[in-house]
Write a protein that holds these residues in place. Structure first.
Motif, PDB file in Angstrom:
ATOM      1  N   THR A  27       0.901  -1.290   0.072  1.00  0.00           N
ATOM      2  CA  THR A  27      -0.049   0.178  -0.097  1.00  0.00           C
ATOM      3  C   THR A  27       0.861   1.220   0.092  1.00  0.00           C
ATOM      4  OG1 THR A  27      -0.106  -0.033   2.235  1.00  0.00           O
ATOM      5  CG2 THR A  27      -1.915  -1.127   1.235  1.00  0.00           C
ATOM      6  N   GLN A  29       0.638   5.336   1.367  1.00  0.00           N
ATOM      7  CA  GLN A  29      -0.206   6.125   2.155  1.00  0.00           C
ATOM      8  C   GLN A  29       0.212   7.459   2.270  1.00  0.00           C
ATOM      9  OE1 GLN A  29      -1.081   6.409   7.023  1.00  0.00           O
ATOM     10  NE2 GLN A  29      -0.244   4.663   6.246  1.00  0.00           N
ATOM     11  N   LYS A  31      -0.076  11.159   3.875  1.00  0.00           N
ATOM     12  CA  LYS A  31      -0.444  11.276   5.256  1.00  0.00           C
ATOM     13  C   LYS A  31      -0.186  12.785   5.616  1.00  0.00           C
ATOM     14  CE  LYS A  31       1.846   8.321   7.511  1.00  0.00           C
ATOM     15  NZ  LYS A  31       2.448   7.760   8.656  1.00  0.00           N
ATOM     16  N   GLU A 163      -6.124   1.254  11.963  1.00  0.00           N
ATOM     17  CA  GLU A 163      -6.451   1.537  10.536  1.00  0.00           C
ATOM     18  C   GLU A 163      -7.890   0.777  10.515  1.00  0.00           C
ATOM     19  OE1 GLU A 163      -5.829  -0.820   6.099  1.00  0.00           O
ATOM     20  OE2 GLU A 163      -4.332  -1.037   7.665  1.00  0.00           O
ATOM     21  N   ASN A 166      -9.211   1.626   5.535  1.00  0.00           N
ATOM     22  CA  ASN A 166      -8.160   2.200   4.766  1.00  0.00           C
ATOM     23  C   ASN A 166      -7.412   3.597   5.400  1.00  0.00           C
ATOM     24  OD1 ASN A 166      -8.774   0.166   3.218  1.00  0.00           O
ATOM     25  ND2 ASN A 166      -7.344   1.095   1.542  1.00  0.00           N
ATOM     26  N   GLY A 197      -3.827   9.325   7.811  1.00  0.00           N
ATOM     27  CA  GLY A 197      -3.355   8.971   6.376  1.00  0.00           C
ATOM     28  C   GLY A 197      -4.564   7.996   5.792  1.00  0.00           C
ATOM     29  N   TYR A 198      -4.221   7.690   4.262  1.00  0.00           N
ATOM     30  CA  TYR A 198      -5.350   6.751   3.666  1.00  0.00           C
ATOM     31  C   TYR A 198      -4.371   5.745   2.766  1.00  0.00           C
ATOM     32  CZ  TYR A 198      -9.352   5.064   1.335  1.00  0.00           C
ATOM     33  OH  TYR A 198     -10.230   4.178   0.494  1.00  0.00           O
ATOM     34  N   LYS A 199      -4.758   4.560   3.104  1.00  0.00           N
ATOM     35  CA  LYS A 199      -4.040   3.544   2.293  1.00  0.00           C
ATOM     36  C   LYS A 199      -4.600   3.263   1.036  1.00  0.00           C
ATOM     37  CE  LYS A 199      -1.755   0.910   5.867  1.00  0.00           C
ATOM     38  NZ  LYS A 199      -1.695  -0.290   6.664  1.00  0.00           N
TER      39      LYS A 199
END
Length: 204
Positions: A27, A29, A31, A163, A166, A197-199
């Protein structure tokens, strides 16, 4: 009844494995977050920003390796009877390299190493901003003793993250190990870092 219990156990195990990633998953991420930053000899901490990205590779269904680049504004406040009140404003491009261990689905503890490269060093007061490299260069010329701020930092990040769908909330403490000025009393970076953050899953 036994079949129902067995089916439920298999289903739950599948959900848990998926929730914390599977071996081979990768992944990216992006952030962004905030720092509560200080220096080991400072009077007060300051709140500043950070942003960047990390890539994470699942080595097993519980253990992962992550690395990235985080632009981090750091520093601290000083209240000096001789120099007055000022803020040391230090910007770094940090490169965290950490291992994550998922103790529960989505919940990871982490530790690693983090080299950092300084890109700015200023002293700020209410009415002025001074480049610290230039200030120390002038002092060195006057005294004949070379005084400089290290352009390299190295810290130990430890922390925890959670998490959900995601979205990742990550809290770390970065313990600096490099003496920032080459003369006088030693002082080091001390930074608590909180990021969101977003994965994005990447097929390898």
């Amino acid at each position: 009844m036994k079949r129902i219990v067995l089916f439920t156990a298999i289903l739950m195990a599948t959900i848990v494995a998926k929730a914390q990633g599977e071996e081979g998953d990768f992944t990216i991420q992006p952030k962004v977050g905030v720092n509560l930053s200080s220096l080991s000899d400072a009077d007060k901490a300051i709140v500043e920003a950070n942003f960047g990205f990390e890539g994470e590779y699942m080595l097993t269904d519980r253990l992962s390796f992550a690395a990235g680049v985080i632009v981090s504004n750091q520093g601290a406040k000083y209240d000096s009877s001789s120099a007055g009140s000022y803020t040391a404003d230090l910007d770094y491009a940090n490169v965290p390299v950490v291992l994550n261990y998922y103790v529960l689905p989505g919940l990871a503890i982490k530790a690693g190493v983090q080299p950092g490269f300084r890109v700015k060093a200023k002293a700020k007061t209410d009415g002025a901003s001074m480049d610290l490299d230039e200030v120390y260069s002038s002092i060195s010329t006057l005294t004949g003793e070379e005084i400089k701020i290290s352009k390299f930092d190295f810290s130990i990040p430890v922390g925890i993250s959670y998490e959900y769908k995601n979205i990742v909330l990550d809290a770390r403490y970065n313990w600096g190990l490099v003496k920032l000025v080459n003369v006088g009393d030693a002082f080091y970076n001390r930074v608590f870092q909180l990021t969101l953050g977003y994965k994005f899953n990447i097929d390898l």
